[in-house]
Motif scaffolding. Sequence first.
Motif, PDB file in Angstrom:
ATOM      1  N   GLU B 292       0.828  -1.216   0.000  1.00 44.44           N
ATOM      2  CA  GLU B 292       0.000   0.000   0.000  1.00 44.44           C
ATOM      3  C   GLU B 292       0.855   1.255   0.000  1.00 44.44           C
ATOM      4  O   GLU B 292       0.574   2.226  -0.707  1.00 44.44           O
ATOM      5  CB  GLU B 292      -0.901   0.021   1.237  1.00 44.44           C
ATOM      6  CG  GLU B 292      -2.056  -0.948   1.149  1.00 44.44           C
ATOM      7  CD  GLU B 292      -2.840  -1.025   2.443  1.00 44.44           C
ATOM      8  OE1 GLU B 292      -2.818  -0.070   3.231  1.00 44.44           O
ATOM      9  OE2 GLU B 292      -3.474  -2.071   2.667  1.00 44.44           O
ATOM     10  N   VAL B 295       2.129   1.910  -3.294  1.00 47.46           N
ATOM     11  CA  VAL B 295       1.124   2.538  -4.156  1.00 47.46           C
ATOM     12  C   VAL B 295       1.055   4.036  -3.876  1.00 47.46           C
ATOM     13  O   VAL B 295       1.000   4.858  -4.794  1.00 47.46           O
ATOM     14  CB  VAL B 295      -0.260   1.878  -3.958  1.00 47.46           C
ATOM     15  CG1 VAL B 295      -1.346   2.655  -4.686  1.00 47.46           C
ATOM     16  CG2 VAL B 295      -0.228   0.444  -4.452  1.00 47.46           C
ATOM     17  N   LYS B 297       3.410   5.918  -2.879  1.00 47.30           N
ATOM     18  CA  LYS B 297       4.575   6.553  -3.498  1.00 47.30           C
ATOM     19  C   LYS B 297       4.399   6.624  -5.015  1.00 47.30           C
ATOM     20  O   LYS B 297       4.751   7.613  -5.642  1.00 47.30           O
ATOM     21  CB  LYS B 297       5.847   5.778  -3.155  1.00 47.30           C
ATOM     22  CG  LYS B 297       6.295   5.978  -1.730  1.00 47.30           C
ATOM     23  CD  LYS B 297       7.688   5.445  -1.538  1.00 47.30           C
ATOM     24  CE  LYS B 297       8.336   6.086  -0.334  1.00 47.30           C
ATOM     25  NZ  LYS B 297       9.748   5.772  -0.240  1.00 47.30           N
ATOM     26  N   THR B 298       3.840   5.548  -5.562  1.00 48.68           N
ATOM     27  CA  THR B 298       3.655   5.508  -7.011  1.00 48.68           C
ATOM     28  C   THR B 298       2.766   6.648  -7.480  1.00 48.68           C
ATOM     29  O   THR B 298       3.046   7.284  -8.491  1.00 48.68           O
ATOM     30  CB  THR B 298       3.005   4.159  -7.406  1.00 48.68           C
ATOM     31  OG1 THR B 298       3.829   3.114  -6.935  1.00 48.68           O
ATOM     32  CG2 THR B 298       2.847   4.045  -8.905  1.00 48.68           C
ATOM     33  N   VAL B 381       9.961   1.817  -4.391  1.00 53.00           N
ATOM     34  CA  VAL B 381       8.675   1.443  -4.984  1.00 53.00           C
ATOM     35  C   VAL B 381       8.807   0.201  -5.862  1.00 53.00           C
ATOM     36  O   VAL B 381       8.016  -0.741  -5.766  1.00 53.00           O
ATOM     37  CB  VAL B 381       8.125   2.614  -5.838  1.00 53.00           C
ATOM     38  CG1 VAL B 381       6.790   2.238  -6.440  1.00 53.00           C
ATOM     39  CG2 VAL B 381       7.992   3.850  -5.007  1.00 53.00           C
ATOM     40  N   VAL B 382       9.839   0.203  -6.680  1.00 56.17           N
ATOM     41  CA  VAL B 382      10.007  -0.897  -7.637  1.00 56.17           C
ATOM     42  C   VAL B 382      10.140  -2.230  -6.901  1.00 56.17           C
ATOM     43  O   VAL B 382       9.493  -3.221  -7.247  1.00 56.17           O
ATOM     44  CB  VAL B 382      11.248  -0.617  -8.511  1.00 56.17           C
ATOM     45  CG1 VAL B 382      11.534  -1.788  -9.423  1.00 56.17           C
ATOM     46  CG2 VAL B 382      11.035   0.651  -9.312  1.00 56.17           C
ATOM     47  N   LEU B 385       6.734  -3.150  -5.050  1.00 57.42           N
ATOM     48  CA  LEU B 385       5.684  -3.643  -5.946  1.00 57.42           C
ATOM     49  C   LEU B 385       6.026  -5.040  -6.453  1.00 57.42           C
ATOM     50  O   LEU B 385       5.148  -5.866  -6.666  1.00 57.42           O
ATOM     51  CB  LEU B 385       5.503  -2.681  -7.126  1.00 57.42           C
ATOM     52  CG  LEU B 385       4.829  -1.353  -6.774  1.00 57.42           C
ATOM     53  CD1 LEU B 385       4.812  -0.434  -7.993  1.00 57.42           C
ATOM     54  CD2 LEU B 385       3.412  -1.572  -6.278  1.00 57.42           C
ATOM     55  N   ARG B 386       7.328  -5.288  -6.619  1.00 56.60           N
ATOM     56  CA  ARG B 386       7.748  -6.611  -7.093  1.00 56.60           C
ATOM     57  C   ARG B 386       7.422  -7.671  -6.039  1.00 56.60           C
ATOM     58  O   ARG B 386       6.968  -8.757  -6.347  1.00 56.60           O
ATOM     59  CB  ARG B 386       9.256  -6.588  -7.383  1.00 56.60           C
ATOM     60  CG  ARG B 386       9.717  -7.745  -8.241  1.00 56.60           C
ATOM     61  CD  ARG B 386      11.187  -7.613  -8.563  1.00 56.60           C
ATOM     62  NE  ARG B 386      11.454  -6.493  -9.446  1.00 56.60           N
ATOM     63  CZ  ARG B 386      12.549  -5.740  -9.374  1.00 56.60           C
ATOM     64  NH1 ARG B 386      13.460  -5.966  -8.455  1.00 56.60           N
ATOM     65  NH2 ARG B 386      12.741  -4.753 -10.212  1.00 56.60           N
ATOM     66  N   ASP B 388       5.008  -7.632  -4.040  1.00 56.63           N
ATOM     67  CA  ASP B 388       3.566  -7.877  -4.086  1.00 56.63           C
ATOM     68  C   ASP B 388       3.251  -8.910  -5.168  1.00 56.63           C
ATOM     69  O   ASP B 388       2.296  -9.618  -5.101  1.00 56.63           O
ATOM     70  CB  ASP B 388       2.851  -6.555  -4.384  1.00 56.63           C
ATOM     71  CG  ASP B 388       1.356  -6.688  -4.267  1.00 56.63           C
ATOM     72  OD1 ASP B 388       0.913  -7.395  -3.363  1.00 56.63           O
ATOM     73  OD2 ASP B 388       0.653  -6.078  -5.081  1.00 56.63           O
TER      74      ASP B 388
END
Lengths: 225, 388
Positions: B292, B295, B297-298, B381-382, B385-386, B388
């Motif tokens: 979350e 997200v 940050k994204t 972030v990268v 998210l990976r 996840d």
Amino acid sequence: MSDSLVSVNAVNKIYQRGGEKLVVLDDLNLEVPKGDFLALMGPSGSGKTTLLNLIGGLDTPTSGSVEVDNARLDTLNSRALSRWRASHVGFIFQFYNLLPVLTAFRNVELPLLLTKLSSSQRKEHVETALNIVSLVDRASHKPNELSGGQQQRVAIARALVSDPDILICDEPTGDLDRETSTEILNLLQVLNRDHGKTILMVTHDPMAAEFAKRILHLDKGKLSN
Amino acid sequence: MKYWMLISAALKRKQTRTVLTICSITVAFVLFGTLRSIAVAFTEDVDFSGDDRLVVMSKLSFIEPLPMAYHQRIQSVEGVDLVAHREWFGGTYIDVNNFFPKWPVNAEVWFDVYPEFIISEQEKRDFVNTRTGMVAGKAIAEKYNWKVGDKIPIMGDIWVKEDGSILWEFDLVGIFSQEEGSGVYGGDQQAFINHSYFEESRMWGKGTVGNYVVKVKNKEDNERIAKEIDKMFANSSDETKTSTEAAFSKMFAEQVGDIGLIMNSILAAVFFTMLLVTGNTMSQAVRERTPELAVFKTIGYSDSKILCLVLVEAMFMCFLGMAIGIAISFIVFLFLEDDLAAFIEGISFQPSVILWAFATALVMALIAGLPPALGAMRLKVVDALRKD
């Protein structure tokens, strides 16, 4: 300065894994004109997501330049990149990534909290975005009360709500059945055609790629038609 | 505050955990409000002007007796209104568990020195005129179902009678209560014995008293009178130390040790444990929300905004727990103030505790919240998210 909305020039992305260098993107060049709907295909590990991350300002290249709407992303610091992302790009993920305790309305409102819009203006924007994805009647529902397709539509509304230039979609139909996937892809086509959004989509699914205007293949860090 | 919904969402994510953490913090601050108030009462400087009674005791120790001959000399000091004396009797009523303080006192002036005790004139006279007289506090009388006229047997453990007997029998001639909110030392949970009978009957220690209670005409003169009394007996075989009654009661309670230090040590242990609990909870909560946060940050939330969101979340839990805890401890004091004052005069809920609690909650939130907040801020972030 380029005429393209996205201009990726001689980009290399190299990861250091122990003593080994892993070249993910190899001297890659890409131009994406405004209003394009581009599907990026390729095997796992080919660098599709890495390329999307660079264009979305989530990552920086090892060398080369990434220019989006005349902004050199590779030169921006973390804070400037955050600001840029908030106003120029919308992200759509495979697993929706919605906040489970917030309603659809609140999830869509998240990017607008970073703006100076008043509460009533935010409400107006959120309703517009939910209207585009045909989910106004589900605004007060939490993600676990929505189907996978509806959750993805909420995620699309969240990506749209700040009216970005580009939508970056990482396997947007990867977690959906065929029928729902088609609905989502039709929606993306509408956003591209009727709302003028430039869309970059990574997918493994050739059927999904067919919805795009252009398909590019990425393999071993290099692009091909 | 438009970001409140994000903090609220984070707290609601695992409601049971959030509630339990806030409850733990609340308990810690109930202890903080209560123990810190007691600690402050024990560590603050003596306020001479806060009381119109002084206690004169031996400079060596409060268990050392003073000559009874001091009575007249103390009375002669300018500004002294009345002088009473008392002795610690100890003793057991039927069973050692039936503990309550019993004091042989000079019955003639005792209730004039302590006007906060409510007793009828008849009972006062009976107390003076009955050599074996005892008056008991209402709480004690009710506890043991005593009535005026009862004989109260006490087994002496310090004082032995001249005939070698340790059984002392007193006649209950009165029952006193105390003015509500007066918070007088000992309250109505003690009994007073006519000193005449005690003095005549005891085997040893005749001609001495435990300490003197001096009622002054004007409490502004307390410091001067205290100094004059101590100066009067300086270089004698029984030097004195004069202080306020509050200071004396603290000294009495501190027989068990340095109360202030004990209270503060308990608090330190409680808060160290709470830091671990809160820190662990916050770390776990942030770890669970890694995707979350990625997200956030994204979609454009800056590192500093993420840091603030996590820190405010920790602060909310700590400050809410603190506010409830301090409110409860305040209520506890409202109900127990008189009972506590019976043992240590001057104990009350200290307003300064609120400021200390505020500062403690802030430090607690920073120590517990900063590491996970920094972790969230530095999240890539990268990578997130990976995962996840």
